[in-house]
Write a protein that holds these residues in place. Sequence first.
Motif, PDB file in Angstrom:
ATOM      1  N   LEU A 104      12.851  39.160  29.376  1.00  0.00           N
ATOM      2  CA  LEU A 104      11.735  38.646  30.800  1.00  0.00           C
ATOM      3  C   LEU A 104      13.007  38.514  32.061  1.00  0.00           C
ATOM      4  O   LEU A 104      12.392  38.512  33.335  1.00  0.00           O
ATOM      5  N   GLN A 105      14.146  37.534  31.519  1.00  0.00           N
ATOM      6  CA  GLN A 105      14.662  37.185  32.589  1.00  0.00           C
ATOM      7  C   GLN A 105      15.637  38.021  33.394  1.00  0.00           C
ATOM      8  O   GLN A 105      15.321  38.003  34.177  1.00  0.00           O
ATOM      9  N   ILE A 150       1.637  39.721  33.216  1.00  0.00           N
ATOM     10  CA  ILE A 150       2.501  39.138  34.605  1.00  0.00           C
ATOM     11  C   ILE A 150       2.890  40.556  35.613  1.00  0.00           C
ATOM     12  O   ILE A 150       2.147  39.904  36.620  1.00  0.00           O
ATOM     13  N   TYR A 151       2.808  41.409  35.142  1.00  0.00           N
ATOM     14  CA  TYR A 151       3.177  42.127  36.429  1.00  0.00           C
ATOM     15  C   TYR A 151       2.386  43.266  37.005  1.00  0.00           C
ATOM     16  O   TYR A 151       2.508  43.822  37.688  1.00  0.00           O
ATOM     17  N   GLU A 152       1.079  43.755  35.797  1.00  0.00           N
ATOM     18  CA  GLU A 152       0.267  44.546  36.928  1.00  0.00           C
ATOM     19  C   GLU A 152      -0.420  43.943  37.828  1.00  0.00           C
ATOM     20  O   GLU A 152      -0.497  44.344  38.758  1.00  0.00           O
ATOM     21  N   PRO A 153      -0.753  42.691  37.692  1.00  0.00           N
ATOM     22  CA  PRO A 153      -1.206  41.703  38.992  1.00  0.00           C
ATOM     23  C   PRO A 153      -0.381  41.698  39.629  1.00  0.00           C
ATOM     24  O   PRO A 153      -1.006  41.586  40.695  1.00  0.00           O
ATOM     25  N   GLU A 258       4.848  37.325  44.807  1.00  0.00           N
ATOM     26  CA  GLU A 258       3.892  36.544  44.706  1.00  0.00           C
ATOM     27  C   GLU A 258       3.999  35.139  45.442  1.00  0.00           C
ATOM     28  O   GLU A 258       3.331  34.619  46.585  1.00  0.00           O
ATOM     29  N   MET A 259       5.554  35.036  45.966  1.00  0.00           N
ATOM     30  CA  MET A 259       5.905  34.303  46.617  1.00  0.00           C
ATOM     31  C   MET A 259       5.930  34.692  48.140  1.00  0.00           C
ATOM     32  O   MET A 259       5.566  33.474  48.657  1.00  0.00           O
ATOM     33  N   ARG A 260       6.715  35.632  48.221  1.00  0.00           N
ATOM     34  CA  ARG A 260       6.387  36.335  49.731  1.00  0.00           C
ATOM     35  C   ARG A 260       4.976  36.144  49.961  1.00  0.00           C
ATOM     36  O   ARG A 260       4.962  36.049  51.350  1.00  0.00           O
ATOM     37  N   GLU A 261       3.804  36.637  49.201  1.00  0.00           N
ATOM     38  CA  GLU A 261       3.062  36.177  49.575  1.00  0.00           C
ATOM     39  C   GLU A 261       2.368  34.695  50.234  1.00  0.00           C
ATOM     40  O   GLU A 261       1.166  34.943  51.633  1.00  0.00           O
ATOM     41  N   LEU A 262       2.655  33.822  49.300  1.00  0.00           N
ATOM     42  CA  LEU A 262       1.957  32.543  49.382  1.00  0.00           C
ATOM     43  C   LEU A 262       3.158  31.804  50.910  1.00  0.00           C
ATOM     44  O   LEU A 262       2.634  30.816  51.546  1.00  0.00           O
ATOM     45  N   ALA A 286       0.982  24.636  40.324  1.00  0.00           N
ATOM     46  CA  ALA A 286      -0.359  24.150  39.450  1.00  0.00           C
ATOM     47  C   ALA A 286      -1.267  24.354  39.037  1.00  0.00           C
ATOM     48  O   ALA A 286      -1.602  23.804  38.396  1.00  0.00           O
ATOM     49  N   GLU A 287      -1.927  25.028  40.146  1.00  0.00           N
ATOM     50  CA  GLU A 287      -3.246  25.772  39.574  1.00  0.00           C
ATOM     51  C   GLU A 287      -3.228  26.661  38.437  1.00  0.00           C
ATOM     52  O   GLU A 287      -4.171  27.544  38.196  1.00  0.00           O
ATOM     53  N   GLY A 288      -1.975  27.450  37.943  1.00  0.00           N
ATOM     54  CA  GLY A 288      -1.655  28.684  37.261  1.00  0.00           C
ATOM     55  C   GLY A 288      -1.840  29.510  38.362  1.00  0.00           C
ATOM     56  O   GLY A 288      -2.181  30.500  37.430  1.00  0.00           O
ATOM     57  N   LYS A 289      -2.183  29.384  38.857  1.00  0.00           N
ATOM     58  CA  LYS A 289      -2.152  30.911  39.111  1.00  0.00           C
ATOM     59  C   LYS A 289      -0.550  32.503  39.501  1.00  0.00           C
ATOM     60  O   LYS A 289      -0.871  33.649  40.485  1.00  0.00           O
ATOM     61  N   ILE A 290       0.518  31.316  39.736  1.00  0.00           N
ATOM     62  CA  ILE A 290       1.651  31.968  39.418  1.00  0.00           C
ATOM     63  C   ILE A 290       2.141  31.924  37.885  1.00  0.00           C
ATOM     64  O   ILE A 290       2.410  30.481  37.407  1.00  0.00           O
ATOM     65  N   GLU A 291       2.454  32.762  37.621  1.00  0.00           N
ATOM     66  CA  GLU A 291       2.779  33.188  36.125  1.00  0.00           C
ATOM     67  C   GLU A 291       4.083  31.983  35.934  1.00  0.00           C
ATOM     68  O   GLU A 291       5.331  32.055  37.016  1.00  0.00           O
ATOM     69  N   SER A 292       4.023  30.958  35.280  1.00  0.00           N
ATOM     70  CA  SER A 292       5.503  30.027  34.779  1.00  0.00           C
ATOM     71  C   SER A 292       6.976  30.414  34.635  1.00  0.00           C
ATOM     72  O   SER A 292       7.639  30.288  34.992  1.00  0.00           O
TER      73      SER A 292
END
Length: 312
Positions: A104-105, A150-153, A258-262, A286-292
């Motif tokens: 995955l990396q 991880i990637y479909e969402p 996901e970071m671009r959006e936030l 922290a809220e688990g909304k982003i895949e660690s």
Amino acid sequence: MQENNHNDTVGRIVKALSGYYYVVPEGQEMNVSFTPIQCRARGIFKKRGESPLVGDRVRYGNTENGEGTVDAILPRSSELVRPPVANIDLAVLVFSVTEPTLNLQLLDKFLVHIEHAGIPTVLCLSKSDLAEEGPDSEEAQEAMDAVKRIYEPLGYAVYTTSSRQSGGIESLRERLQGHLAVFAGQSGVGKSSLLNALVPGLQLETSAISNRLGRGKHTTRHVELIQVGTGFVADTPGFSQLDFVELGIEELGSCFREMRELAGSCKFRGCTHIHEPECAVLEALAEGKIESTRYEHYKLFMTEMKEKKRRY
């Protein structure tokens, strides 16, 4: 020799080999029996430090000896340095579910490069038959599930294919129609086998064959467009050297969707999402909304880039 440039035609370069460019006139792309016209590029490009690329739409003229000259390069919608291809509008990132083990990396590293190039991407998991049988079937199934979770969402479509059993080949073929696509992915994931399955009769050399002939890892040496219905696929050595030299540290975050959006909601502009207060990315993590795993890879890449910068 006089060049009749007044009869310039528009076409696409489908192959480049030892100083020649092979051009198919627009409208003839679907004509399988059409032999591309062998062209030389005019000297003017060299003077300007430009060079035509496979995938370029060009104006070309015919010379008297049945060859042609590339006279002008039409504006490009995208340009890749490695592999050198222009106008790619779809990247197919190929990873096998096992053999080699799905990393995955590395997948995220490829995605960063493709996002940076601004090219729409789909993920293709090859060798899906190995998830049903074989010694690693459990591990392969887990890898498939993880990628979809991880990637479909994030908006990446995931295609699962098996070149051996032709599974999923048809839906991938449909996705390629009308596009100029590049296949990217690590060695040995079955990119050539996949192309052979997509285009019956193509018979590209796969790594298994070239290893037997002692030709080393790279099965593909020059860049060539392979026709798949109304689409083209650039058969290339792929994004082989994935270093972050051309990427600025401040751009890394924007290559993670996901970071671009936030990022707009972070307190500080140019937030690195590592230690800043009121960082929307860290809060979402922290809220688990982003895949660690994605966030861990982001931090790793950030470190790698900083070390590179120090060396240069």
